[in-house]
Design an enzyme around this catalytic site. Structure first.
Site, PDB file in Angstrom:
ATOM      1  N   THR A 124      -0.337   4.624   1.340  1.00  0.00           N
ATOM      2  CA  THR A 124      -0.603   5.460   2.504  1.00  0.00           C
ATOM      3  C   THR A 124      -0.246   4.755   3.799  1.00  0.00           C
ATOM      4  O   THR A 124      -0.744   3.675   4.078  1.00  0.00           O
ATOM      5  CB  THR A 124      -2.089   5.857   2.526  1.00  0.00           C
ATOM      6  OG1 THR A 124      -2.399   6.378   1.255  1.00  0.00           O
ATOM      7  CG2 THR A 124      -2.364   6.877   3.600  1.00  0.00           C
ATOM      8  N   ASP A 169      -4.714  -2.762   4.830  1.00  0.00           N
ATOM      9  CA  ASP A 169      -5.240  -2.263   6.103  1.00  0.00           C
ATOM     10  C   ASP A 169      -6.765  -2.296   6.158  1.00  0.00           C
ATOM     11  O   ASP A 169      -7.347  -2.363   7.220  1.00  0.00           O
ATOM     12  CB  ASP A 169      -4.738  -0.841   6.383  1.00  0.00           C
ATOM     13  CG  ASP A 169      -4.995   0.103   5.217  1.00  0.00           C
ATOM     14  OD1 ASP A 169      -5.712  -0.302   4.274  1.00  0.00           O
ATOM     15  OD2 ASP A 169      -4.487   1.238   5.237  1.00  0.00           O
ATOM     16  N   ASP A 190       0.858  -1.180   0.000  1.00  0.00           N
ATOM     17  CA  ASP A 190       0.000   0.000   0.000  1.00  0.00           C
ATOM     18  C   ASP A 190       0.892   1.227   0.000  1.00  0.00           C
ATOM     19  O   ASP A 190       2.057   1.146   0.363  1.00  0.00           O
ATOM     20  CB  ASP A 190      -0.819   0.039   1.309  1.00  0.00           C
ATOM     21  CG  ASP A 190      -2.143  -0.679   1.137  1.00  0.00           C
ATOM     22  OD1 ASP A 190      -2.437  -1.057   0.007  1.00  0.00           O
ATOM     23  OD2 ASP A 190      -2.855  -0.855   2.131  1.00  0.00           O
TER      24      ASP A 190
END
Length: 1195
Positions: A461, A781, A459
C-alpha cells in the site's frame, strides 16, 4: 532540576508572566510546576487548582472542543507570555576556529615546519670567504640569493590556500546544513484544532492553549494535559529510562511529555508548555549552561577514553558528540545473539587501501631523504675531500632542509588525501541529488550499501500502489454491486447504520477535503482506507460530518484502536436510552467469524449460518480480492441497557455476536511507473518481494500487475500463518534451515505481522545458502515496522504515510512513498561506488608516476624534477579538483544493467589495475625521456645538477608542464572503469567536470607563463607548448591501446582494495566486539593503521570528520556543528546527554519472546552469553536518529 532551570529564566520573563496572570488566569511558573508532577499527584493538583482539564482550558482561554480561535494577535500574545516552541540554537563555529582545525593536519604541519626552516635559513648569508665551503655548489648571484626565500614562502602560501579552502568548505557545509535543517523544521507539522477546524501547523507555531490531536506513531512536540484518550499508550523511555509503555487517560495519568512517543491509540491534549519551558526544554536549558565551558574538556576526555579502551562502545569525539542519537547507544543493548551487521564496507576498503598506500609513501619518502643525504655527504666529504668547518654548517643545513622538503613532497604526493575528499564529495553530491529524486538520506553509508542491494522487501500500500483508495464494489442487503449503488437501492435502516458506523468508527483525523482546483480529485487527509470509506458515504450522497458533530470524540464510551494483532477497529457509543452500540470494521476473514447475523434486503437482520459465511468468503471476498481489491467488513452490535455495563477489558466477549452490515472492496491502483521500476530491479539482479498485511488473493493480484509474479512461474505466495508453519519446528522455534528452503522462491508474503517481516529480513540476511551474503533493503511505514527497518541493511521509511517511529528506524526516507524512488537510490548507490573507483584509477596513476619521478629524479640528479610547490599544485589537481570532477558524474541507466558488486569485490579490479599500470608506463617513459634527453631534443640548457638557488630552467618547466597535461588528459580516461572505448560519452552532461578541466588548463597556463620563481617555472614558447600538449593528448591514444589488451591475458595482475571479511577477523577482535551490534569495517581498519597515515588521510579536517560520520553512520552532516538540530522539540532527544542505558521501548504487538525465537546461527553467534537477552529486545530506537529524522506526513 526545575528549580535550577526556573532560576535560569530571565527576570524580564517573570515580570511579563506576572503582568499576564490576569490575562490568562495561570502563569508560566504554575504550568511548569504542574508539568513536573506525574500520575496521582498530577490529577490531584489539577482538580485542586483548576477543577479539571476543562477548568485549565478556561483559565488558558481555550475550548477543549473548538480549540483556540487562531487569531494572529492571540497566537503572538501567547508566544510572548509562554514562549515559542523552539530551542535557541547554539552558536556555530567561527571561521577562525575552522581554520585552526584545518591546520591540525600532520602533513600540513610537516610542510609548515620545513617551509619555516627553509625561510629562516634563506636569510642567512655566510661570509664571502666561506662562500664556497670547499666546493659546495652555491650560486653567487646576489639577486638569486635574495630570492632564496621564495620557495619557503610559496610552500607556506600553498598551505594557507589548502587551509582556507578547507575552512571555507566546512563553513559553507555548515551553512548548507542549516538551510536544509530549517527547511525540514518548516516541513514538520502537527495536527491542532483551531476555530473548530482540524489543521496542521508548523511545530514552531504551536502555543500554550492549543488543542493538539495525538495519534499512533507521533513524537510529541510539546508538554500537555490529556483531555480525552482512546487506549493511549506512550513510550516515555527517552525521558525516564523506563521501557514499559505508560497507559495514559484523563482520570489517572493525563500528563503528556515532549519527546515521548505515542505507541498505541489516539487522543486530544491541551498544550501547557512549549520550547525551553517543556520538560525536555528544561533539561536542555541546564545542559546549555554547562556545555559551553565543558566542551573542550569533554573533547579531550573523549580522546583519552578512546585510546584507553578501544573495546568500549565507540564514542564520537568533538562536535560529533552533539548529534549522537540515543538510538545508537541503546542499540548496544540489543539482542546479543544476533549475528553482527556489517557497515561502512566501502569505507573499510578505502581506509585499508589508503593505509597501505600511505605506508608505501612513507617508505619511499624516507628512502628519498636518506639517499639524498648519503649522496651529498659522500660527494662533499669523500669525493671532493672537503674539511668540516663550523662556519659552513648553515649551508649544509640549507641542503638538508632542501632534501627534507623533497622527501615531504614525495610523501605529500604519495598520500591519497583526496580519497576521503572524493568520498565526501561523492556522497554529499549524491545525497543532495537524491533529495531531488525523493530520497532523504539519513545515514550516509546507506547510500553506498544501496548500490549492493540484492533484495528489496516492499510494502504494497502506497509504495507499489498510489495509496489513493476508493470503494469500487459493495456487498450490502444481499446484493453484490460491482460499482457503488444509488442510495435509494439500500434500505434506510442499513444506510443509517452504514453512515453512522463509518462516520464514528474512523479516526476523526481522517477526512475528505474539497478539491483544490476545479475538476480535481477530492483531497484525502489521514488514513487512506478510512478516507475510502468516508468517500463511500459521500458517493451515497450522505454527510458524515453531521454525525461527527453530534457525537464528538469525548462522548465515545470505549475505543479499540486498529493494530496489527486485532486487524480491526471498534468504537462504542452510548444512546439516549442508556443502551450501547458498537461499530466494528476490519478484515473480513476475522470479522465474519465473529458475526452471528447479517442485514438483509428487508432491512432486518437474519442469522448467519457457517455455510452462508463460507459462501460469502468464497464468492464475495475472494472475488473482490482476486481483482486486487482490499476487502473490509463493516459490522455492529447492540448492548441493551438492561444488561448493565459490560467489562470493557474482556475484549474477546465484547467483539463477538456481531451483525454484518456490509462488505466493501477498495481499489488502490498500482502506480503507473512501478512495473517498469520492478523490471529494472530484476534486470539489475535485485529480487523484489512484496510483504503486505492484505489478504493473499489481493496481494497475488497486485504482485502480478506489478510484475513481481509472472504467470506460469514457480514462485511462492504465502500468508503469515503458512509462513510461520513452514519455518518453525515442532517446538515452535524458528530454524534458519527451514527459512533457507523458502526465501529464495518466496515473492509474496500476505497477511503478515511485523514479526513475520522482521523474521523474513533476518532470515535472508543470516542465510548462507547463496555464495554472496544478501544485502536487504526494506520499506516500512508503521511503528511496528521499526525492528525490520532496523534489521535491514537499508531501511526505507515512507515520508507521507510513515510514522515518526518508522522514520527514526530508517536509513532513507522516501518523500513521495514511491517504489521507483528506490530504484533511483540503487542507481545513486552504484554510482557512488563507481565514482570512487574512477577517482582511485586516476589518483593511483598520478601517485605511481609522481612518486617514481620524484624518487628516481632525486636519487640520480640530487634534485626532484618536480619542485615542492609544483607537487602541491599537482596534488591540488589530483586530489581536490579530480575528486570534484570524477565524484560528480551523474548516474546512468547503464548502471542497472549489471548485477550488484557484492561485499567481496575489490575496489580496484583487474581492468583498473591494467589501466593504472598501462598509463603509468606511458607517463614515466615520457618524463624520463624528457628528463635525460629533453635538453638535447629541445636544444635548451639542462636543468639537472643545478646549484642550490639556481633560477628555474626551461628544461624542468617542460617536464612539469607535460606531467600536468598528461594528468588532465588522463582524467578523461579515468571516467571509464570497465574498459569502455568511448571516454567522452556523456561528458557534457557533467558541467562540473568540463569547468574543472577548463579551469585547470587555464591555471596551468598562468602558472607556467607567469609563475616564475615561486613555481620554479619559466615561460615556454608556442612550439614547446604544442609539444607538451601533444605528449598530454597522446595519453588518450595510449588509453585506446591499453583498452585493446584483453584483461584475461593479464592474470598476473593483482586486484586491490579488498575489504576484511567477517571470517578473516581474528577471534580476539571478534571477542572485543561482542558488545557491539555491528562490525564497523572503517573503525577496524583505522585501529589497525593508527600510524601517521590514518591522520594524513584527513589532509583536510572535513574529510576526517566525514570518515567519522561514515563510521558512525549518522547523518551526511554529522560532525559539523548543527545548532538547528536543537531548534525543534522533535529533535530534542538526539543528544548523548539524554543517554539512559536500557532505554529501549517495548514495541506492542511484537512477540514478547521474539528474541528467544531467534536461534543463534552458526556464523558469529556469541556462545559466551546464551541466556543474556535483555527483555526489551525489540530494537526500536526511542528517539530521532538524526536531524533529518522526521518529516511529518505533510511533506
Amino acid at each position: 532540576v526545575a528549580d535550577m532551570a526556573n532560576n535560569s529564566l530571565s527576570g524580564s520573563k517573570h515580570g511579563q508572566a506576572a503582568n499576564h496572570d490576569m490575562e490568562f488566569g495561570c502563569s508560566l511558573q504554575e504550568l511548569r510546576s504542574l508539568m513536573e508532577l506525574r500520575g496521582a499527584e498530577a490529577t490531584a493538583r489539577l482538580s485542586e487548582s483548576y477543577g479539571d482539564v476543562s477548568g485549565l482550558c478556561a483559565r488558558l482561554r481555550t475550548s477543549p472542543v473548538e480549540g483556540l480561535e487562531g487569531k494572529s494577535e492571540d497566537i503572538s500574545r501567547r508566544q510572548e507570555v509562554f514562549g515559542r516552541n523552539v530551542i535557541p540554537p547554539k552558536k556555530p563555529k567561527t571561521f577562525v576556529q575552522l581554520v585552526w582545525e584545518a591546520l591540525q593536519d600532520v602533513t600540513l604541519i610537516i610542510l609548515e615546519v620545513a617551509a619555516i626552516i627553509s625561510l629562516g635559513l634563506s636569510f642567512y648569508h655566510p661570509p664571502d670567504r666561506l662562500c664556497l665551503c670547499a666546493r659546495v655548489s652555491v650560486l653567487h648571484d646576489e639577486g638569486e640569493a635574495e630570492a632564496g626565500w621564495i620557495e619557503g614562502a610559496a610552500i607556506l602560501l600553498s598551505v594557507v590556500c589548502v587551509v582556507l579552502v578547507t575552512a571555507f568548505n566546512d563553513w559553507s557545509k555548515e551553512k548548507q546544513f542549516r538551510g536544509l535543517q530549517s527547511r525540514i523544521e518548516q516541513e514538520q507539522k502537527f495536527t491542532v484544532v483551531r476555530g473548530g477546524q482540524v489543521i496542521q501547523v508548523n511545530l514552531s507555531e504551536m502555543v500554550v492553549g492549543d488543542i493538539a490531536q495525538v495519534k499512533y506513531g507521533d513524537l510529541l512536540p510539546t508538554d500537555g494535559v490529556l483531555i480525552q484518550g482512546n487506549d493511549l499508550k506512550i513510550d516515555e523511555s527517552s525521558l525516564t529510562g523506563e521501557s514499559d509503555l505508560v497507559r495514559k487517560n484523563a482520570r489517572t495519568d493525563p500528563m503528556m511529555l515532549s519527546g515521548t512517543h505515542v505507541m498505541e491509540g489516539s487522543g486530544k491534549m491541551l498544550v501547557t508548555a512549549v520550547g525551553v519551558n517543556s520538560q525536555t526544554g528544561i533539561i536542555f536549558t541546564l545542559l546549555g549552561a554547562s556545555e559551553g565551558d565543558g566542551e573542550e574538556k569533554k573533547e579531550e576526555e573523549e580522546k583519552k577514553k578512546k585510546k584507553k579502551k578501544e573495546k568500549k562502545r565507540k564514542d564520537k569525539d568533538g562536535a560529533t558528540v552533539e548529534m549522537q542519537p540515543l538510538s545508537e547507544d541503546a542499540d548496544a543493548d540489543k539482542k546479543k545473539k544476533a549475528p553482527k551487521k556489517e557497515k561502512s564496507v566501502l569505507q573499510g576498503k578505502l581506509t585499508k587501501l589508503a593505509v597501505q598506500i600511505g605506508k608505501a609513501g612513507l617508505i619511499m619518502s624516507t628512502l628519498t631523504v636518506i639517499i639524498l643525504i648519503t649522496r651529498f655527504l659522500i660527494d662533499t666529504f669523500w669525493i671532493q675531500g672537503v674539511v668540516w668547518t663550523a662556519e659552513c654548517i648553515p649551508i649544509y643545513v640549507q641542503f638538508m632542509v632542501k632534501f627534507f622538503i623533497i622527501g615531504v613532497t614525495v610523501l605529500v604526493v604519495a598520500v591519497p588525501e583526496g580519497l576521503p575528499l572524493a568520498v565526501t564529495i561523492s556522497l554529499a553530491y549524491s545525497v543532495k541529488k537524491m533529495m531531488k529524486d525523493n530520497n532523504l538520506v539519513r545515514h550516509l553509508d546507506a547510500c553506498e550499501t544501496m548500490g549492493n542491494a540484492t533484495a528489496i522487501c516492499s510494502d504494497k500500500t502506497g509504495t507499489l500502489t498510489t495509496n489513493r483508495m476508493t470503494v469500487v464494489q459493495v456487498y450490502v442487503a444481499d446484493r453484490h454491486y460491482l460499482k457503488v449503488p444509488d442510495s435509494q437501492l439500500i434500505p434506510p435502516k442499513i444506510l443509517d447504520l452504514l453512515v453512522r458506523g463509518i462516520g464514528v468508527n474512523c479516526a476523526y483525523t481522517s477526512k475528505i477535503m474539497p478539491p483544490t482546483k476545479e475538476g480535481g480529485l477530492p483531497g484525502q487527509v489521514g488514513n487512506k482506507t478510512e478516507c475510502a470509506l468516508l468517500g463511500l458515504i459521500l458517493d451515497l450522497r450522505q454527510d458524515y460530518q453531521k454525525i461527527r458533530t453530534e457525537v464528538p470524540e469525548e462522548k465515545f464510551q470505549k475505543v479499540y484502536p486498529f493494530n496489527s494483532v486485532r486487524k480491526s477497529m471498534s468504537t462504542v457509543l452510548r444512546n439516549y436510552d442508556g443502551s450501547l452500540q458498537m461499530f466494528t470494521k476490519g478484515a473480513p476473514e476475522i470479522i465474519l467469524k465473529k458475526c452471528c447475523k447479517i442485514m438483509t434486503a428487508s432491512g432486518e437482520a437474519k442469522v448467519l449460518r457457517s455455510r452462508d459465511r463460507d459462501d460469502l468468503v468464497k464468492n464475495v471476498v475472494a472475488g473482490m480480492a482476486s481483482e486486487g481489491l482490499r476487502t473490509i467488513c463493516l459490522a455492529y452490535r447492540d448492548f441493551p441497557a438492561a444488561d448493565g455495563e459490560p467489562n470493557w477489558e474482556d475484549e474477546q466477549n465484547i467483539i463477538t455476536g456481531l451483525t454484518c452490515i456490509a462488505l466493501v472492496g477498495i481499489e488502490d491502483p498500482v502506480r503507473p511507473e512501478v512495473p517498469d521500476a520492478i523490471r529494472k530491479c530484476q534486470r539489475a539482479g535485485i529480487t523484489v518481494r512484496m510483504v503486505t498485511g492484505d489478504n493473499i488473493e489481493t496481494a497475488r493480484a497486485i504482485a502480478t500487475k506489478c510484475g513481481i509474479l509472472h504467470p506460469g512461474s514457480d514462485f511462492l505466495c504465502l500468508d503469515g500463518k503458512e509462513f510461520n508453519r513452514r519455518i518453525r519446528n515442532d517446538l515452535g522455534e524458528i530454524e534458519q534451515e527451514r527459512i533457507d528452503k523458502i526465501w529464495p522462491k518466496l515473492r509474496v508474503l500476505a497477511r503478515s505481522s511485523p514479526t513475520d517481516k522482521h523474521t523474513l529480513v533476518k532470515g535472508i540476511i543470516d542465510s548462507t545458502v547463496v555464495e554472496q551474503r544478501q544485502v536487504v533493503a526494506v520499506t516500512g511505514d508503521g511503528t511496528n515496522d521499526g525492528p525490520a527497518l532496523k534489521k535491514a541493511d537499508v531501511g526505507f521509511a515512507m515520508g507521507i504515510a510513515g510514522t515518526d517511529v518508522a522514520k527514526e528506524a530508517s536509513d532513507i526516507i522516501l518523500t513521495d512513498d514511491n517504489f521507483s524512488s528506490i530504484v533511483k537510490a540503487v542507481m545513486w548507490g552504484r554510482n557512488v561506488y563507481d565514482s570512487i573507483s574512477k577517482f582511485l584509477q586516476f589518483q593511483l596513476t598520478v601517485n605511481v608516476v609522481a612518486v617514481t619521478v620524484a624518487f628516481t629524479g632525486a636519487c640520480i640528479t640530487q634534485d626532484s624534477p618536480l619542485k615542492a610547490v609544483q607537487m602541491l599544485w599537482v596534488n591540488l589537481i589530483m586530489d581536490t579538483f579530480a575528486s570534484l570532477a570524477l565524484a560528480t558524474e551523474p548516474p546512468t541507466e547503464a548502471l542497472l544493467l549489471r548485477s550488484p558488486y557484492g561485499r567481496q569485490k575489490p575496489l580496484i579490479s583487474r581492468t583498473m589495475m591494467k589501466n593504472i599500470l598501462g598509463h603509468a608506463i606511458y607517463q614515466l617513459t615520457t618524463i624520463f625521456i624528457l628528463l635525460f634527453l629533453g635538453d638535447v631534443i629541445f636544444d635548451i640548457d639542462s636543468g639537472r645538477n643545478a646549484p642550490l638557488h639556481a633560477p628555474p630552467s626551461e628544461h624542468y618547466t617542460i617536464i612539469f608542464n607535460t606531467f600536468v597535461l598528461m594528468q588532465i588528459f588522463n582524467e578523461f580516461n579515468a571516467r571509464k572503469i570497465h574498459g569502455e572505448r568511448n571516454v567522452f560519452e556523456g561528458v557534457f552532461r557533467n558541467p562540473i567536470f568540463c569547468s574543472i578541466i577548463l579551469g585547470t588548463l587555464v591555471t596551468q597556463f598562468v602558472i607556467v607563463q607567469f609563475g616564475g620563481k615561486p613555481f620554479s617555472c619559466v615561460g615556454l614558447t608556442i612550439e614547446q607548448w604544442l609539444w607538451c600538449i601533444l605528449f598530454g593528448f597522446s595519453s588518450l591514444l595510449w588509453g585506446q591501446m591499453v583498452s585493446s589488451v584483453p584483461t584475461k591475458w593479464l592474470k598476473f595482475l593483482a586486484t586491490a582494495g579488498h575489504g576484511t571479511q567477517q571470517e578473516e577477523i581474528p577471534e580476539e577482535e571478534l571477542e572485543e566486539m561482542k558488545d557491539l551490534d555491528e562490525i564497523d569495517h572503517a573503525e577496524m581498519e583505522l585501529k589497525k593503521g593508527q600510524v601517521l597515515w590514518c591522520r594524513s588521510l584527513g589532509r583536510i579536517q572535513t574529510q576526517i570528520r566525514v570518515v567519522k560520520a561514515f563510521r558512525d553512520s549518522v547523518s551526511p552532516y554529522e560532525g559539523l556543528e548543527t545548532p538547528e538540530s536543537r531548534s525543534s522539540i522533535h529533535n530534542f532527544m538526539n543528544h548523548p546527554e539524554f543517554r539512559i542505558e536500557d532505554s529501549e521501548p517495548q514495541i506492542p504487538m511484537i512477540d514478547e519472546n521474539e528474541s528467544g525465537d531467534e536461534p543463534p546461527t552458526k556464523r558469529n553467534s556469541d556462545p559466551s552469553r546464551p541466556g543474556l537477552i535483555p527483555p526489551n529486545s525489540a530494537g526500536l530506537p526511542p528517539c530521532p536518529g538524526s536531524p533529518l529524522h522526521s518529516l511529518e506526513t505533510s511533506l
